[in-house]
Design a protein around this motif. Structure first.
Motif, PDB file in Angstrom:
ATOM      1  N   ASP A  41      45.812  27.752  54.191  1.00  0.00           N
ATOM      2  CA  ASP A  41      45.451  26.537  53.459  1.00  0.00           C
ATOM      3  C   ASP A  41      44.000  26.534  52.966  1.00  0.00           C
ATOM      4  O   ASP A  41      43.339  25.500  52.969  1.00  0.00           O
ATOM      5  CB  ASP A  41      45.712  25.278  54.303  1.00  0.00           C
ATOM      6  N   ALA A  42      43.518  27.684  52.527  1.00  0.00           N
ATOM      7  CA  ALA A  42      42.170  27.754  51.961  1.00  0.00           C
ATOM      8  C   ALA A  42      42.160  27.065  50.597  1.00  0.00           C
ATOM      9  O   ALA A  42      43.188  26.951  49.927  1.00  0.00           O
ATOM     10  CB  ALA A  42      41.737  29.207  51.822  1.00  0.00           C
ATOM     11  N   SER A  43      41.014  26.647  50.197  1.00  0.00           N
ATOM     12  CA  SER A  43      40.847  25.950  48.931  1.00  0.00           C
ATOM     13  C   SER A  43      41.202  26.866  47.756  1.00  0.00           C
ATOM     14  O   SER A  43      41.002  28.081  47.801  1.00  0.00           O
ATOM     15  CB  SER A  43      39.397  25.490  48.804  1.00  0.00           C
ATOM     16  N   LEU A  44      41.697  26.256  46.704  1.00  0.00           N
ATOM     17  CA  LEU A  44      42.009  27.001  45.485  1.00  0.00           C
ATOM     18  C   LEU A  44      40.730  27.596  44.892  1.00  0.00           C
ATOM     19  O   LEU A  44      40.759  28.654  44.267  1.00  0.00           O
ATOM     20  CB  LEU A  44      42.676  26.064  44.470  1.00  0.00           C
ATOM     21  N   TYR A  45      39.589  26.920  45.138  1.00  0.00           N
ATOM     22  CA  TYR A  45      38.302  27.409  44.673  1.00  0.00           C
ATOM     23  C   TYR A  45      37.858  28.664  45.426  1.00  0.00           C
ATOM     24  O   TYR A  45      36.943  29.346  45.001  1.00  0.00           O
ATOM     25  CB  TYR A  45      37.232  26.314  44.788  1.00  0.00           C
ATOM     26  N   LEU A  46      38.485  28.980  46.528  1.00  0.00           N
ATOM     27  CA  LEU A  46      38.217  30.214  47.258  1.00  0.00           C
ATOM     28  C   LEU A  46      39.255  31.278  46.915  1.00  0.00           C
ATOM     29  O   LEU A  46      38.925  32.455  46.802  1.00  0.00           O
ATOM     30  CB  LEU A  46      38.218  29.931  48.774  1.00  0.00           C
ATOM     31  N   PRO A  49      38.638  32.955  42.990  1.00  0.00           N
ATOM     32  CA  PRO A  49      37.543  33.935  42.899  1.00  0.00           C
ATOM     33  C   PRO A  49      37.773  35.165  43.782  1.00  0.00           C
ATOM     34  O   PRO A  49      37.420  36.281  43.401  1.00  0.00           O
ATOM     35  CB  PRO A  49      36.309  33.163  43.361  1.00  0.00           C
ATOM     36  N   THR A  50      38.373  34.964  44.953  1.00  0.00           N
ATOM     37  CA  THR A  50      38.664  36.108  45.827  1.00  0.00           C
ATOM     38  C   THR A  50      39.616  37.077  45.129  1.00  0.00           C
ATOM     39  O   THR A  50      39.394  38.292  45.145  1.00  0.00           O
ATOM     40  CB  THR A  50      39.275  35.627  47.164  1.00  0.00           C
ATOM     41  N   ALA A  51      40.668  36.547  44.533  1.00  0.00           N
ATOM     42  CA  ALA A  51      41.632  37.391  43.829  1.00  0.00           C
ATOM     43  C   ALA A  51      40.972  38.133  42.669  1.00  0.00           C
ATOM     44  O   ALA A  51      41.174  39.338  42.501  1.00  0.00           O
ATOM     45  CB  ALA A  51      42.800  36.549  43.333  1.00  0.00           C
ATOM     46  N   ILE A  52      40.168  37.426  41.893  1.00  0.00           N
ATOM     47  CA  ILE A  52      39.531  38.042  40.725  1.00  0.00           C
ATOM     48  C   ILE A  52      38.523  39.104  41.137  1.00  0.00           C
ATOM     49  O   ILE A  52      38.545  40.236  40.637  1.00  0.00           O
ATOM     50  CB  ILE A  52      38.860  36.962  39.839  1.00  0.00           C
ATOM     51  N   VAL A  53      37.632  38.762  42.063  1.00  0.00           N
ATOM     52  CA  VAL A  53      36.571  39.690  42.467  1.00  0.00           C
ATOM     53  C   VAL A  53      37.157  40.941  43.137  1.00  0.00           C
ATOM     54  O   VAL A  53      36.788  42.069  42.798  1.00  0.00           O
ATOM     55  CB  VAL A  53      35.540  38.994  43.388  1.00  0.00           C
ATOM     56  N   LEU A  54      38.086  40.749  44.057  1.00  0.00           N
ATOM     57  CA  LEU A  54      38.673  41.899  44.749  1.00  0.00           C
ATOM     58  C   LEU A  54      39.456  42.788  43.777  1.00  0.00           C
ATOM     59  O   LEU A  54      39.365  44.015  43.849  1.00  0.00           O
ATOM     60  CB  LEU A  54      39.569  41.434  45.901  1.00  0.00           C
ATOM     61  N   SER A  55      40.173  42.185  42.851  1.00  0.00           N
ATOM     62  CA  SER A  55      40.923  42.961  41.864  1.00  0.00           C
ATOM     63  C   SER A  55      39.993  43.765  40.966  1.00  0.00           C
ATOM     64  O   SER A  55      40.242  44.938  40.684  1.00  0.00           O
ATOM     65  CB  SER A  55      41.799  42.045  41.008  1.00  0.00           C
ATOM     66  N   LEU A  56      38.908  43.144  40.507  1.00  0.00           N
ATOM     67  CA  LEU A  56      37.961  43.847  39.647  1.00  0.00           C
ATOM     68  C   LEU A  56      37.250  44.977  40.385  1.00  0.00           C
ATOM     69  O   LEU A  56      37.030  46.047  39.820  1.00  0.00           O
ATOM     70  CB  LEU A  56      36.951  42.873  39.057  1.00  0.00           C
ATOM     71  N   ILE A  57      36.881  44.739  41.640  1.00  0.00           N
ATOM     72  CA  ILE A  57      36.247  45.801  42.436  1.00  0.00           C
ATOM     73  C   ILE A  57      37.185  46.986  42.567  1.00  0.00           C
ATOM     74  O   ILE A  57      36.790  48.138  42.367  1.00  0.00           O
ATOM     75  CB  ILE A  57      35.811  45.266  43.819  1.00  0.00           C
TER      76      ILE A  57
END
Length: 138
Positions: A41-46, A49-57
């Motif tokens: 139940d983490a925030s959508l705001y977390l 960005p986690t999905a985007i940053v990890l995917s780009l890395i």
């Protein structure tokens, strides 16, 4: 959001299975991390960005390393075996006009940056279409 991240994860896997270009597979870790965050139940705001940053890395750094490891070796062809051979020029070769050579029973056009007279021995430098790029052997 659990279903959305599951769909993104599945879509990336299916797309990679279809294309096999090592592009969409790098979005799997990002979607998986966001899916795990959604389970807690983490925030959508977390999650986003986690999905985007990890995917780009993964896309930027791991793809480059993986492509080096999986680099396909080029298989030499019959064309490659002709490079470096020496043949005799049948007709003269001028800067703007190709000459001809006979190689393995086949007449080829021969081009050179220099003017080379008929009867001269030349070395094949490269092959482009039906033309041999040659240079005079000293």
């Amino acid at each position: 959001m659990i279903w959305i991240w599951t769909a993104v994860l599945a879509a990336a896997l299916v797309l990679e299975a279809i294309t096999q270009e090592l592009v969409s597979i790098w979005f799997v870790p990002g979607a998986l991390a966001a899916l795990i965050l959604a389970f807690f139940d983490a925030s959508l705001y977390l999650q986003i960005p986690t999905a985007i940053v990890l995917s780009l890395i993964c896309l930027i750094f791991l793809r480059r390393m993986t492509m080096k490891v999986l680099k396909k070796e080029t298989m030499p062809t019959n064309k490659d075996s002709l490079i470096g051979k020496q043949v005799v020029l049948i007709t003269s070769c001028h800067k703007n006009e190709p000459g001809t050579v006979k190689l393995n029973g086949v007449i080829w056009n021969a081009v050179s940056n220099d003017e080379i007279t008929a009867g001269s021995e030349v070395e094949i430098l490269e092959i482009s279409g039906n033309k041999l790029k040659v240079r005079k052997v000293d």
